[in-house]
Design a protein around this motif. Structure first.
Motif, PDB file in Angstrom:
ATOM      1  N   LYS A  44      -9.160   7.692   3.995  1.00  0.00           N
ATOM      2  CA  LYS A  44      -8.330   8.835   3.624  1.00  0.00           C
ATOM      3  C   LYS A  44      -8.820  10.055   4.388  1.00  0.00           C
ATOM      4  CE  LYS A  44      -6.806  11.493  -0.378  1.00  0.00           C
ATOM      5  NZ  LYS A  44      -6.994  11.723  -1.816  1.00  0.00           N
ATOM      6  N   ASP A  77      -5.137   8.332  -9.185  1.00  0.00           N
ATOM      7  CA  ASP A  77      -3.853   8.514  -9.851  1.00  0.00           C
ATOM      8  C   ASP A  77      -4.044   9.158 -11.225  1.00  0.00           C
ATOM      9  OD1 ASP A  77      -0.897   7.296  -9.333  1.00  0.00           O
ATOM     10  OD2 ASP A  77      -1.319   7.418 -11.488  1.00  0.00           O
ATOM     11  N   CYS A  86       0.829  -1.212   0.000  1.00  0.00           N
ATOM     12  CA  CYS A  86       0.000   0.000   0.000  1.00  0.00           C
ATOM     13  C   CYS A  86       0.854   1.248   0.000  1.00  0.00           C
ATOM     14  CB  CYS A  86      -0.918  -0.010   1.219  1.00  0.00           C
ATOM     15  SG  CYS A  86      -2.243  -1.220   1.132  1.00  0.00           S
ATOM     16  N   ASN A  87       1.975   1.207   0.738  1.00  0.00           N
ATOM     17  CA  ASN A  87       2.881   2.358   0.740  1.00  0.00           C
ATOM     18  C   ASN A  87       3.438   2.626  -0.644  1.00  0.00           C
ATOM     19  OD1 ASN A  87       3.266   4.001   2.938  1.00  0.00           O
ATOM     20  ND2 ASN A  87       4.656   2.588   3.986  1.00  0.00           N
ATOM     21  N   ASN A  97       2.061   5.023  -3.440  1.00  0.00           N
ATOM     22  CA  ASN A  97       2.427   6.442  -3.491  1.00  0.00           C
ATOM     23  C   ASN A  97       3.817   6.665  -4.073  1.00  0.00           C
ATOM     24  OD1 ASN A  97       0.010   7.276  -2.193  1.00  0.00           O
ATOM     25  ND2 ASN A  97       0.868   6.648  -0.223  1.00  0.00           N
ATOM     26  N   ASP A  98       4.372   5.650  -4.746  1.00  0.00           N
ATOM     27  CA  ASP A  98       5.718   5.756  -5.287  1.00  0.00           C
ATOM     28  C   ASP A  98       5.771   6.797  -6.406  1.00  0.00           C
ATOM     29  OD1 ASP A  98       8.367   3.990  -5.120  1.00  0.00           O
ATOM     30  OD2 ASP A  98       8.055   4.602  -7.210  1.00  0.00           O
ATOM     31  N   HIS A 140      -5.754   6.514  -3.257  1.00  0.00           N
ATOM     32  CA  HIS A 140      -4.683   7.137  -4.048  1.00  0.00           C
ATOM     33  C   HIS A 140      -4.574   6.478  -5.415  1.00  0.00           C
ATOM     34  CE1 HIS A 140      -3.097   9.820  -0.993  1.00  0.00           C
ATOM     35  NE2 HIS A 140      -3.094   8.822  -0.110  1.00  0.00           N
ATOM     36  N   ALA A 166      -4.675   3.763   0.548  1.00  0.00           N
ATOM     37  CA  ALA A 166      -3.857   3.317  -0.591  1.00  0.00           C
ATOM     38  C   ALA A 166      -4.697   3.172  -1.847  1.00  0.00           C
ATOM     39  CB  ALA A 166      -3.181   1.992  -0.242  1.00  0.00           C
ATOM     40  N   ARG A 197       3.850   2.000  -9.018  1.00  0.00           N
ATOM     41  CA  ARG A 197       2.489   2.214  -8.494  1.00  0.00           C
ATOM     42  C   ARG A 197       1.513   1.223  -9.116  1.00  0.00           C
ATOM     43  NH1 ARG A 197       3.648   7.682  -9.653  1.00  0.00           N
ATOM     44  NH2 ARG A 197       1.982   7.755 -11.217  1.00  0.00           N
ATOM     45  N   SER A 243       1.621   9.575   4.599  1.00  0.00           N
ATOM     46  CA  SER A 243       0.778   8.386   4.621  1.00  0.00           C
ATOM     47  C   SER A 243       1.531   7.241   5.268  1.00  0.00           C
ATOM     48  CB  SER A 243       0.395   7.989   3.186  1.00  0.00           C
ATOM     49  OG  SER A 243       1.538   7.700   2.449  1.00  0.00           O
TER      50      SER A 243
END
Length: 944
Positions: A325, A387, A290-291, A294-295, A383, A380, A301, A374
């Motif tokens: 969120k 995107d 999930c982190n 946000n790449d 986001h 996640a 992503r 985040s």
């Protein structure tokens, strides 16, 4: 004893075998010897420069693959020239050629290993060294059970892992990942230690200074897993550290490895710095994926969003955080748009404006506990859905749908976000969101506020999106009668905007009525315009919108009997009409006082029809023992029964039609054969030659149609059909030979006829089908017929006609017929479609195709009033598959013509081409799949 043996031997060898007067027909075998490939010559010793040698190698590459003999000659020449060549580019090309040669399964690559190993010791170029290691990897893969070779190759990789070139190190890691085997580890303890050292070595190279080497290290671990080697859980920490790598390929490879480990060890405890309590590995992996949503890299992503959906065993609290969120403003928590709509819907009222700040956020937030970065799984998927790249949004929608299908509570939480994606700017994203909501519809109930967003999609110009949304409406559950009423209004508006969607809207109304009978009941007075005191005018039955409303109401009345007394008299009459005209849209209803419609149990009728069909087919066995005239009378009676069965029972229509076609051809052949003396030279003149020729042409056409359109025919039945067609072609050819004068045309027809016999012979022999005496006689006469002497061509045909019969064919399987149903253009209108003469007009075509196997054979034929024909082949993208062999065709046909004096009709139909090799000489170009429809058009004069 010796005398006794001699006497017995003489007795055995003195037996007399008496042969029949007529020897049995011998089967002719045709031995085909494939031509040998020419010898390949490689004269590298004559090359005066590296450029010339490279040209020779390029020419050799065009001749690959080589056979075993040529390969054994070429390989030593390549190896010899490798040591003489100074240019590394030429040496690299030699290694490439050796790699391609060893891929040949008939070539033994073991001797090449020694050559490559000696090259590896003397080679100075890093690039060529990498190519040699890649060639060794290919050889190792081609010998999967040779452990000795594998150990030798792994030793080469170990020696070159410390090379200064990143290419060599990467290729060595690829070799280790491709050839390391768990079998050696289990057999020998020493090898087990070596295997562990390999794993630790690969782990060390995950921290290499070059990102390409680090990527190869992670890919080697993944390759081990794909080959069945159990990975060590300790690699999880190295993959987690690599998620912060600077290079995106390393992060993608680490993501895939983490995903693999989360499936292998989901319950392993993992310590987290921010918590004293250990987490399950699958939960920690889910948070890390999930982190990565946000790449900075789009590829990372998209890969992270795609992998999220397959982690089904993740804890519910981590799953729900992906949709959590937080929105902050002045250190206060603000409600999102979905939360505000849901809150307003729950309270049943909106802000009145009479009270100051009655819609201000109420929840206070402690500023010390807020992190604007985040963390974990928070938001996640949100986001991912927001995107900027469509690849990430599509991947997030797929994962959201897959996770929601596993959890009903998560499906309810994700409903609003999927509905929001209906407004996306990209068609494929909107279509994906609609399909995803349909897949999880069993967990959901559509609210009124959501229906406002959904209904706007029905105005979309894309037919595919509108069709997907109507299919979604067929599956979802609407919450209130207001929702159903709004949905009906939107569908009727859709019909007004796009009349070509009529059939799809009717199907949607049918399913809505079946799923929502309780909330349809209070809407009946409004839908049918029923007034308690005043008589309302009777609606027009030609109005598609009124038919759509009736389909909704009648399907709801099936599960709600209290609705029937509300129907006015004209609605009851309209039900009787719709039940006859659209039986698949309107169910059986027991309406009091309705005498026109008789309720028939479908199951009993099907059983009776099937029994009657079997009884009718069993009567065919009597034909063989009857005289020709009586047999013809019986076949005519059976044909009438089969046509009636085809009309009454749709499930048996294909079987009855196929048998009926064969019997009609059997009748035509019996009429020609009866009373004809085939020994007489003037046998054809004794018949009504033109009548017989036309009759046989019809037989050829019908048998080609039966062979092409029907599915489920057994191999012997196909053989009977093709032999029946051959008999008709034989009679046709006899007539042509007696009456034809053009020698070249006759020779061409005779050649096509011989090809037909040979194709039929190949089919019968390949499928072990016994040929009829007629067919066998022609097969035996093939050598005589292949001479193509017109003077002697008639005799073998007349000889075969002596044993020509019309055998019966009894179908044992249930047939399926290739059919088409043209929905649009529909009914003929009085107003013609006008276009400028000489210019074009696009006609929308919407059709349903069933039991189709080759879409490339389908085409649309337009017949103009002056008998001109136009054939249009639709694009493959115009076909949408609805099921096995079932397709929907939505396309446009462009027509054009000169000026006409009056408006007239075009005939538009769907046909399939005949692609059967056994149809040599058959003139049937296309077979109709449905009855053509008429299109009323009028070209206008050109304005000056």
């Amino acid at each position: 004893m010796a005398a006794l043996l001699k006497k017995r031997a003489l007795a055995e060898f003195s037996q007399v075998i008496q042969e029949d007067a007529k020897p049995p027909p011998q089967k002719r075998l045709r031995l085909v010897q494939k031509p040998k490939k020419p010898d390949v010559t490689l004269e590298l010793h004559n090359a005066t420069s590296s450029v010339e040698a490279l040209q020779m190698l390029l020419q050799l590459a065009t001749k690959l693959p080589l056979d075993a003999e040529n390969a054994e000659k070429v390989v030593p020449l390549l190896v010899e020239h490798f040591y003489k060549e100074a240019d590394p580019a030429v040496r690299g090309k030699i290694i490439f050629l050796l790699t391609d040669i060893v891929k040949n399964p008939r070539f033994n690559p073991v001797p090449v290993v020694d050559d490559l190993s000696s090259m590896l010791k003397t080679e100075k170029s890093h690039k060529v060294t990498g190519h040699i290691i890649s060639a060794l990897t290919v050889i190792g893969k081609s010998l999967p059970r040779d452990r000795k070779i594998h150990q030798q190759l792994l030793a080469f990789a170990s020696q070159h892992l410390a090379n200064t070139s990143h290419l060599v190190r990467s290729r060595c890691l690829d070799l280790i990942g491709a050839l390391g085997s768990p079998d050696v580890k289990k057999q020998d303890s020493s090898q087990s230690d070596s295997q562990k050292s390999w794993q630790s070595t690969i782990g060390n190279y995950t921290e290499d200074q070059d990102p390409r080497v680090r990527t190869s290290a992670f890919l080697a671990m993944s390759n081990w897993h794909q080959r069945g080697i159990k990975l060590d859980p300790s690699t999880y920490s190295k993959a987690s550290t690599a998620l912060e790598d600077d290079h995106e390929t390393v992060r993608v490879a680490a993501l895939k490895l983490i995903w693999t480990l989360s499936h292998l060890y989901p319950e392993n405890p993992v310590t987290v710095q921010t918590s004293d309590e250990p987490l399950r590995l699958v939960d920690d992996a889910f948070a890390k994926l999930c982190n990565m949503v946000n790449d900075l890299s789009m590829a990372v992503r998209a890969e992270a969003a795609r992998l999220l959906g397959s982690l089904h065993s993740v804890s519910q609290r981590f799953l729900e955080q992906t949709l959590d969120k937080k929105l902050m403003s002045n250190m206060r928590r603000k409600m999102g748009a979905h939360e505000r709509q849901k809150d307003h819907y729950a309270r049943g009222e909106w802000s009145t404006g009479l009270k100051w700040a009655d819609d201000a956020p109420k929840e206070e937030v402690d500023k010390d506990n807020i992190s604007l970065i985040s963390s974990g799984a928070c938001g996640a998927l949100i986001h991912g859905l927001e995107d900027e790249f469509m690849e990430v949004r599509n991947a997030a929608i797929d994962s959201l749908c897959e996770l929601a299908s596993q959890s009903a509570s998560f499906a309810i939480l994700s409903q609003d976000y999927l509905v929001d994606m209906f407004n996306d700017e990209i068609d494929s994203v909107r279509l994906n969101a609609i399909s995803s909501l349909q897949k999880i519809s069993r967990h959901l109930t559509i609210r009124e506020d959501q229906l406002e967003i959904i209904s706007n999609v029905l105005k979309d110009s894309s037919y595919e999106i509108r069709e997907a949304l109507r299919e979604m409406f067929c599956c979802v559950t609407l919450e209130t009668k207001t929702c159903l009423n709004a949905c009906v209004v939107c569908l009727l508006d859709n019909m007004k905007r796009y009349p070509q969607d009529r059939m799809s809207i009717w199907r949607c109304m049918r399913d809505l009525g079946n799923k929502h009978p309780e909330i349809t009941l209070p809407l009946v007075p409004d839908l049918l315009s029923i007034h308690a005191y005043f008589a309302v005018p009777e609606p027009d039955m030609d109005d598609p919108a009124y038919i759509a409303v009736l389909i909704l109401v009648f399907n709801a009345a099936k599960n709600c009997p209290t609705m029937l007394p509300l129907f006015p008299d004209h609605t009851v009459r309209h039900y009787a009409y719709l039940r006859d005209s659209q039986p698949d849209m309107v169910p059986q209803l027991k309406i009091p006082g309705l005498s026109v419609v008789q309720v028939i149990e479908k199951k009993e009728g099907s059983l009776d029809a099937e029994g009657f069909l079997n009884q009718t087919l069993s009567r065919l066995e009597e034909v063989e023992n009857m005289d020709p005239e009586s047999a013809q009378e019986l076949l005519k009676a059976i044909t009438g029964d089969l046509k009636r069965i085809a009309e009454l029972e749709p499930r048996l229509t294909a079987t009855a039609e196929c048998e009926c076609l064969y019997i009609e051809c059997q009748l035509s052949l019996l009429q020609v054969l009866h009373g004809t003396n085939w020994s007489a030279p003037s046998c054809i003149q004794s018949l009504h030659s033109r009548t017989a020729a036309a009759s046989m042409e019809k037989v050829v056409e019908l048998m080609t149609k039966a062979d092409t359109l029907f599915r489920g025919l057994s191999i012997p039945n196909i053989g009977l059909i093709r032999q029946m067609r051959l008999k008709a072609q034989t009679i046709q050819l006899l007539h042509i030979l007696k009456s034809g004068t053009d020698r070249q045309a006759l020779l061409h027809k005779c050649k096509a006829y011989v090809d037909t016999i040979q194709n039929l012979q190949k089919y019968l022999s390949d499928n072990n089908v016994t040929a009829e005496p007629f067919t066998q006689s022609l097969i035996n006469a093939i050598p005589e017929l292949e001479m193509l002497k017109l003077s002697a061509f008639t005799r073998p045909l007349q000889t075969a006609m002596h044993v020509c019969k019309a055998p019966i064919m009894k179908l044992t399987n249930q047939m399926q017929r290739m059919t088409a149903l043209i929905i649009e253009p529909g009914e003929v209108t009085e107003t013609p479609a006008k276009f400028m003469a000489g210019l074009t007009l696009a006609v929308n075509v919407d059709a349903m195709l069933e039991n189709v196997t080759r879409l490339q054979d389908i085409y649309i034929e337009v017949e103009y009033p002056d008998q001109q024909l136009q054939q249009v082949s639709p694009r493959q993208a115009d076909f949408k598959q609805l099921g096995p062999g079932k397709f929907r065709l939505v396309t446009q046909v462009t027509i054009s013509h000169v000026l006409w004096s009056d408006p007239s009709y075009l005939r538009l139909g769907i046909k399939t081409e005949v692609k059967d090799k056994s149809c040599s000489g058959v003139k049937v170009k296309g077979i109709d799949l449905c009855n053509p429809v008429k299109v009323f058009v009028a070209p206008k004069p050109v304005k000056k």
